[in-house]
Design a protein around this motif. Structure first.
Motif, PDB file in Angstrom:
ATOM      1  N   LEU A  13      48.032 -69.088   0.689  1.00 58.41           N
ATOM      2  CA  LEU A  13      49.373 -69.503  -0.841  1.00 58.41           C
ATOM      3  C   LEU A  13      49.703 -70.089   0.471  1.00 58.41           C
ATOM      4  CD1 LEU A  13      49.669 -69.659  -3.302  1.00 58.41           C
ATOM      5  CD2 LEU A  13      50.755 -68.296  -3.447  1.00 58.41           C
ATOM      6  N   SER A  14      49.417 -71.673   0.148  1.00 58.50           N
ATOM      7  CA  SER A  14      50.620 -72.397   1.001  1.00 58.50           C
ATOM      8  C   SER A  14      51.576 -73.040  -0.280  1.00 58.50           C
ATOM      9  CB  SER A  14      50.410 -74.442   1.162  1.00 58.50           C
ATOM     10  OG  SER A  14      49.833 -73.431   2.235  1.00 58.50           O
ATOM     11  N   LEU A  15      53.383 -72.643   0.380  1.00 62.26           N
ATOM     12  CA  LEU A  15      54.352 -72.930  -0.579  1.00 62.26           C
ATOM     13  C   LEU A  15      55.193 -74.139  -0.974  1.00 62.26           C
ATOM     14  CD1 LEU A  15      55.439 -69.207  -1.214  1.00 62.26           C
ATOM     15  CD2 LEU A  15      53.939 -70.141  -2.266  1.00 62.26           C
ATOM     16  N   ALA A  19      59.734 -73.421  -3.048  1.00 60.94           N
ATOM     17  CA  ALA A  19      58.752 -73.219  -4.448  1.00 60.94           C
ATOM     18  C   ALA A  19      58.957 -71.027  -4.425  1.00 60.94           C
ATOM     19  CB  ALA A  19      57.124 -73.165  -3.918  1.00 60.94           C
ATOM     20  N   VAL A  20      58.807 -71.005  -5.806  1.00 61.90           N
ATOM     21  CA  VAL A  20      58.275 -69.450  -6.209  1.00 61.90           C
ATOM     22  C   VAL A  20      57.591 -68.773  -6.387  1.00 61.90           C
ATOM     23  CG1 VAL A  20      59.922 -67.453  -7.472  1.00 61.90           C
ATOM     24  CG2 VAL A  20      60.938 -69.426  -6.083  1.00 61.90           C
ATOM     25  N   PHE A  21      56.541 -67.727  -5.272  1.00 56.89           N
ATOM     26  CA  PHE A  21      55.654 -66.968  -6.158  1.00 56.89           C
ATOM     27  C   PHE A  21      55.628 -65.609  -6.810  1.00 56.89           C
ATOM     28  CE2 PHE A  21      52.298 -63.499  -4.321  1.00 56.89           C
ATOM     29  CZ  PHE A  21      51.278 -64.298  -5.703  1.00 56.89           C
ATOM     30  N   ALA A  22      55.563 -65.879  -7.857  1.00 59.52           N
ATOM     31  CA  ALA A  22      56.390 -64.487  -8.642  1.00 59.52           C
ATOM     32  C   ALA A  22      55.117 -63.189  -8.489  1.00 59.52           C
ATOM     33  CB  ALA A  22      56.616 -64.836 -10.075  1.00 59.52           C
ATOM     34  N   SER A  68      60.724 -66.606  -1.991  1.00 60.40           N
ATOM     35  CA  SER A  68      60.571 -67.906  -2.387  1.00 60.40           C
ATOM     36  C   SER A  68      60.571 -68.419  -1.011  1.00 60.40           C
ATOM     37  CB  SER A  68      61.841 -68.361  -2.253  1.00 60.40           C
ATOM     38  OG  SER A  68      62.361 -67.672  -4.077  1.00 60.40           O
ATOM     39  N   ALA A  69      59.937 -70.026  -1.073  1.00 61.22           N
ATOM     40  CA  ALA A  69      60.165 -70.366   0.421  1.00 61.22           C
ATOM     41  C   ALA A  69      61.198 -71.166   0.587  1.00 61.22           C
ATOM     42  CB  ALA A  69      58.783 -71.485   0.806  1.00 61.22           C
ATOM     43  N   ILE A  75      51.441 -68.107   3.069  1.00 60.63           N
ATOM     44  CA  ILE A  75      51.882 -66.577   3.775  1.00 60.63           C
ATOM     45  C   ILE A  75      50.055 -66.375   3.209  1.00 60.63           C
ATOM     46  CG2 ILE A  75      54.100 -66.661   2.386  1.00 60.63           C
ATOM     47  CD1 ILE A  75      53.666 -65.935  -0.415  1.00 60.63           C
ATOM     48  N   ALA A  76      50.053 -64.780   3.429  1.00 62.04           N
ATOM     49  CA  ALA A  76      49.301 -63.738   3.450  1.00 62.04           C
ATOM     50  C   ALA A  76      49.085 -63.343   2.544  1.00 62.04           C
ATOM     51  CB  ALA A  76      48.111 -63.431   4.317  1.00 62.04           C
ATOM     52  N   VAL A  77      49.015 -62.908   0.801  1.00 65.97           N
ATOM     53  CA  VAL A  77      49.370 -62.074   0.452  1.00 65.97           C
ATOM     54  C   VAL A  77      48.203 -60.922   0.160  1.00 65.97           C
ATOM     55  CG1 VAL A  77      49.836 -61.946  -2.373  1.00 65.97           C
ATOM     56  CG2 VAL A  77      50.606 -63.772  -1.319  1.00 65.97           C
ATOM     57  N   SER A  78      48.514 -59.936   0.122  1.00 61.49           N
ATOM     58  CA  SER A  78      47.165 -58.910   0.120  1.00 61.49           C
ATOM     59  C   SER A  78      47.819 -57.382  -0.894  1.00 61.49           C
ATOM     60  CB  SER A  78      47.091 -57.828   1.441  1.00 61.49           C
ATOM     61  OG  SER A  78      47.570 -57.720   2.066  1.00 61.49           O
ATOM     62  N   HIS A  79      47.091 -56.840  -1.096  1.00 59.35           N
ATOM     63  CA  HIS A  79      47.150 -55.829  -2.203  1.00 59.35           C
ATOM     64  C   HIS A  79      46.895 -54.294  -1.303  1.00 59.35           C
ATOM     65  CE1 HIS A  79      47.772 -57.542  -5.367  1.00 59.35           C
ATOM     66  NE2 HIS A  79      47.002 -58.539  -5.066  1.00 59.35           N
ATOM     67  N   ALA A  80      47.178 -53.801  -0.659  1.00 54.50           N
ATOM     68  CA  ALA A  80      47.066 -53.113   0.637  1.00 54.50           C
ATOM     69  C   ALA A  80      46.423 -51.448  -0.310  1.00 54.50           C
ATOM     70  CB  ALA A  80      48.648 -52.301   0.993  1.00 54.50           C
TER      71      ALA A  80
END
Length: 107
Positions: A13-15, A19-22, A68-69, A75-80
């Protein structure tokens, strides 16, 4: 032939700056800063978690998480591990997506 869903899924995801990713439930969610700098905050957690490129954080508890950027970032977002809200906790807490009823109807 179909393959079973993977226990680990991820996306990038590019922020833009500020920007805020919730994430409503951060349990098991991993955040890796690929570029830029991000600030990760967890509900009821006093830590300041700032990630630079190559750094990673994984949340453990069932609580909202904000990323928050601090500058333009990727960022890479993963569900471990797949996370599910415990049934008892889901009953105690209203859905964050549902507005409270105020006796008004859409018309």
């Amino acid at each position: 032939m179909s393959h079973p869903p993977s226990a680990s899924s991820s996306f990038h995801l590019s922020l833009p700056r500020r920007a805020v990713f919730a994430v409503p439930d951060g349990a098991g969610v991993g955040i890796e800063c690929r570029s830029g700098a991000v600030w990760v905050t967890l509900d009821r957690d006093l830590r300041d978690i700032v990630l630079a490129p190559g750094e990673r954080f994984e949340a453990s508890g069932h609580r909202p998480m904000l990323v928050s950027a601090l500058e333009a970032s990727c960022i890479a977002v993963s569900h471990a591990q797949p996370a599910a809200m415990p049934l008892a906790a889901a009953r105690r807490r209203p859905s964050p997506w549902r507005l409270p009823a105020l006796g008004l109807s859409p018309a």
